[in-house]
Design a protein around this motif. Sequence first.
Motif, mmCIF file in Angstrom:
data_model
loop_
_atom_site.group_PDB
_atom_site.id
_atom_site.type_symbol
_atom_site.label_atom_id
_atom_site.label_comp_id
_atom_site.label_asym_id
_atom_site.label_seq_id
_atom_site.Cartn_x
_atom_site.Cartn_y
_atom_site.Cartn_z
ATOM 1 N N ASP A 1 43.101 12.836 57.445
ATOM 2 C CA ASP A 1 42.959 12.132 58.702
ATOM 3 C C ASP A 1 41.242 12.633 58.854
ATOM 4 O OD1 ASP A 1 41.986 11.737 61.520
ATOM 5 O OD2 ASP A 1 44.275 11.585 61.804
ATOM 6 N N MET A 2 41.072 13.966 58.761
ATOM 7 C CA MET A 2 39.633 14.314 58.921
ATOM 8 C C MET A 2 38.709 13.862 58.002
ATOM 9 S SD MET A 2 39.849 18.031 60.678
ATOM 10 C CE MET A 2 41.246 18.881 59.420
ATOM 11 N N ALA A 3 39.180 13.851 56.802
ATOM 12 C CA ALA A 3 38.387 13.479 55.529
ATOM 13 C C ALA A 3 37.947 12.019 55.681
ATOM 14 C CB ALA A 3 39.206 13.418 54.235
ATOM 15 N N VAL B 1 39.253 19.687 45.281
ATOM 16 C CA VAL B 1 40.657 19.864 45.007
ATOM 17 C C VAL B 1 40.795 21.253 46.014
ATOM 18 C CG1 VAL B 1 42.446 20.492 43.605
ATOM 19 C CG2 VAL B 1 40.378 19.314 42.718
ATOM 20 N N VAL B 2 42.103 20.704 46.600
ATOM 21 C CA VAL B 2 42.413 21.710 47.828
ATOM 22 C C VAL B 2 43.930 22.072 47.699
ATOM 23 C CG1 VAL B 2 42.948 22.161 50.276
ATOM 24 C CG2 VAL B 2 40.852 20.857 49.408
ATOM 25 N N ARG C 1 42.796 26.829 56.265
ATOM 26 C CA ARG C 1 44.165 26.172 56.247
ATOM 27 C C ARG C 1 44.014 25.122 55.056
ATOM 28 N NH1 ARG C 1 48.081 27.336 59.975
ATOM 29 N NH2 ARG C 1 47.378 28.394 61.907
ATOM 30 N N ALA C 2 45.111 24.558 54.563
ATOM 31 C CA ALA C 2 45.067 23.485 53.684
ATOM 32 C C ALA C 2 44.576 22.192 54.542
ATOM 33 C CB ALA C 2 46.471 23.268 53.191
ATOM 34 N N SER C 3 44.715 22.084 55.734
ATOM 35 C CA SER C 3 44.338 21.160 56.503
ATOM 36 C C SER C 3 42.477 21.020 56.799
ATOM 37 C CB SER C 3 44.866 20.892 57.908
ATOM 38 O OG SER C 3 44.650 22.088 58.610
ATOM 39 N N THR C 4 41.995 22.552 56.552
ATOM 40 C CA THR C 4 40.716 22.267 56.893
ATOM 41 C C THR C 4 39.553 22.536 55.660
ATOM 42 O OG1 THR C 4 41.358 23.916 58.637
ATOM 43 C CG2 THR C 4 39.224 24.170 58.287
ATOM 44 N N ALA D 1 34.483 21.109 53.015
ATOM 45 C CA ALA D 1 33.849 20.977 51.642
ATOM 46 C C ALA D 1 33.232 19.506 51.848
ATOM 47 C CB ALA D 1 34.667 21.141 50.671
ATOM 48 N N LEU D 2 33.903 18.473 52.374
ATOM 49 C CA LEU D 2 33.331 17.091 52.279
ATOM 50 C C LEU D 2 32.190 16.904 53.194
ATOM 51 C CD1 LEU D 2 36.881 15.150 52.284
ATOM 52 C CD2 LEU D 2 35.177 15.298 50.344
ATOM 53 N N SER D 3 32.084 17.777 54.363
ATOM 54 C CA SER D 3 31.139 17.746 55.424
ATOM 55 C C SER D 3 29.923 18.219 54.565
ATOM 56 C CB SER D 3 31.447 18.563 56.535
ATOM 57 O OG SER D 3 32.546 18.109 57.412
#
Length: 265
Positions: free
Chosen positions: A104-106, A214-215, A245-248, A253-255
């Motif tokens: 979602d955030m990505a 890769v996360v 967290r896995a969600s963060t 990194a994408l930011s």
Amino acid sequence: MTSPLFVFDAAHDDVPVNRDELRAGWTITLPPALKRHAIGAMRLQRGDELQLSDGHGLRIDAQVADTQNGLVKVSEFTTEERPVTRLALVQALAKTGHDVEAIDMATQIGVDEVVPWQANRSISKWKAGRTDRKWDQTLVAATEQSRRAWKPTLDECVSSKGIVAICRRACVHHELVIVLHQDATATWDGIERKVAALEQRCLDDGKPRTIYVVVGPEGGISDDEVGQFTDAGAEVCVLGANIMRASTAGPVALSLLSRSLGRFV
């Protein structure tokens, strides 16, 4: 105020939009689900502005013409090109919805591709016809939220062997795979230099290339997986001292990548 954007599926929503024939003044009938969302839930009225997109770069500016029948009138439209240097998130399946939060955030940040990963330590399992539908719905909602004309592509779920294949293919095509790992010694500064070189290569020859992030899952990426990815050409690095967290981790990194590529101004 920015007009709300709604994504339709040209293949299944029966929206009569032909890019070659589309023109201002056209009247489009909204598909039932989109009508319920725009007119029923968001209470758009006659004369209100909205945007429509097929999720593949088409952006249509329109006005509500008839709420009863769900008709909108096209005022103008544009087609946006995809970036030459593209961003992909390889997200391991994670429990309690952390994987869905990540994509979602990505999407809001601007990721171009999402690859689900059944990692060795993933507790959650990929269920075809169920998990993929949930992930796709999340991508659509986040695309609408962020007013994007491009919806990220959702690839098939891959195993760790699939990630190895991605790494090897990336080496052949001069792409970049970044594995985020808390025990890595390489830092983000070195990654940024490689990103700059990749972007320059894309500008020089005009060929699209992808940077993969890769996360791992909550339990982290196993040493065996890290070794396989490294041997296949991946770059392994740590984002910082704090364990995310896995969600963060992916969105952070994408930011940073989006900033390096000039997507954030």
